[in-house]
Scaffold this active site. Structure first.
Site, short mmCIF file in Angstrom:
data_model
loop_
_atom_site.label_atom_id
_atom_site.label_comp_id
_atom_site.label_asym_id
_atom_site.label_seq_id
_atom_site.Cartn_x
_atom_site.Cartn_y
_atom_site.Cartn_z
N GLN A 702 -3.14 3.70 -14.61
CA GLN A 702 -4.17 3.06 -15.44
C GLN A 702 -4.90 2.00 -14.61
O GLN A 702 -4.30 1.02 -14.15
CB GLN A 702 -3.57 2.44 -16.71
CG GLN A 702 -4.58 2.25 -17.83
CD GLN A 702 -5.13 3.59 -18.36
OE1 GLN A 702 -4.63 4.64 -18.04
NE2 GLN A 702 -6.19 3.53 -19.13
N LEU A 703 -6.17 2.23 -14.44
CA LEU A 703 -7.00 1.32 -13.65
C LEU A 703 -6.80 -0.11 -14.11
O LEU A 703 -6.92 -0.42 -15.29
CB LEU A 703 -8.47 1.70 -13.82
CG LEU A 703 -9.46 0.86 -13.00
CD1 LEU A 703 -9.33 1.15 -11.52
CD2 LEU A 703 -10.89 1.08 -13.48
N HIS A 704 -6.45 -0.99 -13.15
CA HIS A 704 -6.27 -2.40 -13.52
C HIS A 704 -6.83 -3.31 -12.44
O HIS A 704 -6.66 -3.07 -11.26
CB HIS A 704 -4.81 -2.71 -13.82
CG HIS A 704 -3.85 -2.31 -12.74
ND1 HIS A 704 -3.42 -1.00 -12.57
CD2 HIS A 704 -3.23 -3.03 -11.77
CE1 HIS A 704 -2.57 -0.96 -11.55
NE2 HIS A 704 -2.45 -2.18 -11.05
N LEU A 705 -7.49 -4.33 -12.92
CA LEU A 705 -8.09 -5.32 -12.03
C LEU A 705 -7.14 -6.50 -11.91
O LEU A 705 -6.68 -7.04 -12.91
CB LEU A 705 -9.42 -5.80 -12.65
CG LEU A 705 -10.12 -6.96 -11.95
CD1 LEU A 705 -10.78 -6.49 -10.66
CD2 LEU A 705 -11.16 -7.60 -12.87
#
Length: 800
Positions: A702-705
DNA sequence: GTTCTAGAAC
DNA sequence: GTTCTAGAAC
């Protein structure tokens, strides 16, 4: 507390309690008191929202779940009996005869659509011309003509059902959660249907904007914002939610058709179950609000005369289904009592393997089917095995029926069924969740028969999902393929898995035929059914081991629950993997290396963020902020004094590599949210310096910044990988990612080799032999940061 | 992602 | 002998 943070919390509050809110005009909200909150609209006015869960307006505002059951018991006709006569039917169908007590079946019909989609008009039109007693339950006016709560709607629906009326639920019902409690109103005498008004967003907005007397007071420009917001969280209704019939309407003609269908229902009539008129592609994407404002005057009006493909298909399907119902053929239909989503009996529908094109002897095949089913039935609990054939005169079905009836098998759990294996629910009324495919060794679409039909019905999703599991199959083997939620087979029929099986070939005109060697052939066919039933068993076990828990229970303890949730996912992954492994000898895998990447076999720990993103409501105490697009959490093992993750909620974006131009808006929102938190932290401690960025290759799905302060003062920062992942070019600054996606359509990702590089100070770039020495240095280093970080706001230093 | 630990490095 | 890392297991 800073003012913006206050607004933030209110927004958060709104998002969590979304389902319990309803819009109320300012004039009413004056009386509501402390549980109102203000929010700002696009047109600059302020509306208030009433938090019903905190301040119920009447004692009956919330109805506990268990009372639903009680009320259902009080409904008329509760005790209608069902008898089953198995395998006695000349038409090759399992028979269920419903003793008709002469009373009509009631219906709960959920209208699904945003404001302006025509829900109220639909209900009113049907009610005006129907001979059946209807009650329209409209959340916008339920509270003495004013907007009310979902609980009030449920209460009124139950009251109306008790009075013997059928019920329209006239509220948006756009997502599964909003629908679930109304679906629970269903029972032996109450069918739950849905009519999904999938009209173009522009049409709904246009109607909402133009209307003057709408009961929900949703008028003017604000409508655009509300409609668009609502459509973002839209989930198409599916039969496996517990709906016995769904009609999709995409234009006025479709709506008219649905109105006619319901208007024509007399008190004693019923409608065929199934899913009608669904278009394969989801029309979820909506034009932006600003785009709409520009175009609002030139909306394409949907023509009421236009007969689209969808209408034609809907009409055809309805006519065909009605014709079948008219024949009064007592097909085996699962009673609506079984339809509650939690109550659906796991059912595998499978074709006879190898007996068609592969010309396997029918007698021998029937023996093997019955014997293998006999072996597996005791292991399968309540789950069912259903042998399916397209033709009424199928020899294999009658052989199996005859052999089965001579054995002491539970014939409610093992029976034959005539129909198209891809339409057994919509056209035959059978509830099933898994189908077997008589696959070819390449696991490719095409050919003929069942394989072609299944691939055609499932669309390209099946091929992709299959490819992620295996490339080829050996005779006697099976491979379980979970269908993505977007797959039409899942939407229309409720099928969650396809199990590909390859049987032995006895046809000399096909490659690798066994030249009449039935010793080997029987062994392989038995093995094929064993593999198939084992695959199905694993799905059944998976579903029963991990029943859905109430969200209350999961909110009690964050950390543990993240792990539990992960555990559950891992378990699933492991079991799938175990099946794959057990079949390994049979699965010729020519891309062993890339297979893991293709299947994205994420381990349990790697799914924690994904789980939070998918179900933030379950992690209330770890989620700091959430919206439709993102959730913000503290990194569980912060590598600096301040270390947050802004996690994208969109399912398909696992990491930076998946990011494309269409995700730009998401990236920008993640960046903006990150900046906001930096601002907050720097207000508390002006010395903190931040970077916002992504790991080139994330460990967690899951794309996370990462929003991380640059002193890296943390005991959790323990090794080279930790350090280098934040201080080498493996860390991709959010500003650069945004720029690259804008200009080249995707972001550059650095190699994982960078993680093994030498340990250098993030300020002066001096090298250090090990982590403890590096950390000692970093604690005291006051050099300037490297030049490139000083540009483009890569480094966020609090302005003086 | 973390934890654990064998064995390398000191 | 102690510190630290790298890789396996989870």
């Amino acid at each position: 507390m800073p003012r913006w943070l206050g607004i933030y919390q209110l927004k958060l509050c709104f998002l969590y309690r979304y389902h319990y809110y309803s819009e109320v005009p300012n004039s009413i909200s004056k009386h509501i008191g402390p549980s109102t909150s203000e929010r700002f609209n696009l047109n600059g006015t302020t509306t208030r929202r009433f938090h019903h869960t905190q301040t119920p307006r009447s004692s009956n505002a919330r109805v506990p779940h268990d009372t639903l059951y009680e009320v259902r018991r009080q409904l008329p006709n509760w005790s209608r009996k069902t008898t089953i006569s198995q395998f006695s039917d000349q038409r090759d169908k399992m028979e269920v005869q419903i003793e008709d007590s002469g009373k009509a079946k009631q219906m709960v019909v959920l209208l699904i659509g945003p404001p302006g989609s025509g829900k109220s008009t639909f209900c009113d039109t049907v009610i005006r011309s129907s001979h059946r007693p209807w009650s329209r339950i409209c959340q916008d006016i339920i509270s003495n003509g004013k907007a009310g709560t979902k609980a009030q709607c449920l209460k009124m629906a139950m009251d109306s059902l008790k009075e013997g009326k059928s019920v329209f639920i006239d509220r948006c019902n756009l997502d599964k959660a909003q629908r679930s409690e109304f679906i629970k109103l269903g029972g032996p005498e109450v069918e739950v249907h849905a009519v999904a008004l999938e009209l173009p967003a522009q049409v709904c907005i246009s109607r909402s904007v133009k209307r003057t007397g709408h009961e929900g007071n949703l008028q003017g420009g604000r409508a655009a914002a509300v409609v668009n917001k609502m459509l973002q969280s839209k989930e198409l209704p599916k039969v496996n939610e517990g709906l016995s019939r769904i009609m999709f309407c995409y234009n006025d003609a479709d709506v008219e058709n649905a109105v006619k269908t319901y208007s024509a229902l007399g008190p004693m009539d019923s409608l065929p179950s199934g899913c009608f008129g669904l278009k394969s592609s989801d029309t979820k994407s909506q034009p932006g609000i600003m785009k709409f404002f520009k175009k609002v005057t030139a909306l394409p009006a949907s023509s009421s005369n236009e007969v689209t493909e969808a209408t034609r298909r809907a009409t055809e399907a309805t006519t065909e289904a009605t014709r079948k119902a008219d024949e009064k053929v007592e097909n085996f239909r699962d009673s609506p009592a079984k339809l509650g989503s939690a109550d659906i009996v796991p059912t595998l529908a499978f074709p006879s393997i190898s007996t068609a094109d592969f010309q396997f002897d029918l007698e021998k095949a029937a023996d093997i089917i019955v014997e293998t089913a006999e072996e597996f039935l005791p292991k399968l609990g309540t789950a069912r095995l259903v042998l399916v054939d397209l033709s009424h005169g199928s020899k294999i079905l009658s052989l199996v029926k005859a052999k089965a009836s001579r054995k002491n098998l539970d014939l409610r759990r093992f029976f034959t069924f005539v129909g198209d294996i891809t339409k057994l629910h919509s056209e035959g009324g059978l509830h099933y969740n898994v189908i077997a495919n008589a696959a070819n060794w390449r696991l490719k679409p095409g050919g003929g028969g069942v394989n072609a039909a299944i691939y055609k019905a499932a669309g390209p999703d099946l091929e992709a999902a299959t490819r992620a599991r295996a490339n080829t199959l050996l005779p006697g083997k099976a491979v379980v393929v979970p269908l993505p939620s977007t797959c039409p087979l899942q939407n229309a029929e409720g099928i969650t898995h396809v199990i590909h099986v390859l049987g032995p070939n006895m046809n000399p005109n096909r490659p690798n035929f066994l030249n009449n060697d039935y010793t080997k052939g029987c062994k392989t066919l038995r093995e094929a059914y064993t593999s198939l039933f084992e695959g199905f068993l694993s799905i059944v076990q998976d579903q029963s081991k991990f029943p859905k828990r109430s969200s209350q229970a999961t909110m009690s303890d964050s950390g543990e629950n993240i792990n539990e949730e992960s555990e559950r996912n891992t378990k699933k992954y492991k079991e799938d993997k175990a099946i794959a492994n057990s079949l390994e000898s049979g699965v010729v895998d020519d891309t062993r290396d890339s297979d893991l990447k293709m299947s994205k076999g994420w381990s349990s720990w790697a799914l924690a963020l994904y789980n939070i993103a998918m179900h933030p409501e379950k992690y209330e105490n770890v989620v700091l902020e959430s919206s439709d697009d993102i959730v913000v959490i503290n990194d569980q093992y912060p590598k600096a004094r301040k270390h947050l993750l802004v996690v994208a909620r969109q399912e398909s974006v696992d990491g930076l590599e998946d990011v494309r131009k269409e995700n730009l808006q998401l990236l920008q929102e993640m960046h903006n949210v990150g900046l906001k938190w930096v601002e907050k932290f720097q207000k508390e401690d002006a010395s903190l310096i931040f970077r916002l960025g992504y790991h080139s290759v994330p460990s967690m799905r899951q794309l996370h910044l990462h929003v991380i302060s640059q002193e890296f003062e943390s005991d959790n920062l323990k090794n080279k990988k930790h350090w280098n992942s934040f201080t080498s070019s493996f860390f991709r600054d959010s500003v650069d990612v945004l720029e690259e996606v804008k200009s080249q359509g995707k972001a550059n990702v650095a190699s994982e080799d960078l993680l093994k590089g030498e340990l250098r100070c993030n300020r002066c770039r001096s090298a250090h032999p090990n982590i403890p020495k590096l950390k000692s240095h970093v604690r005291i280093c006051r050099s300037h940061f490297p030049d490139h970080l000083l540009h483009n706001n890569r480094l966020l230093v609090r302005p003086e």
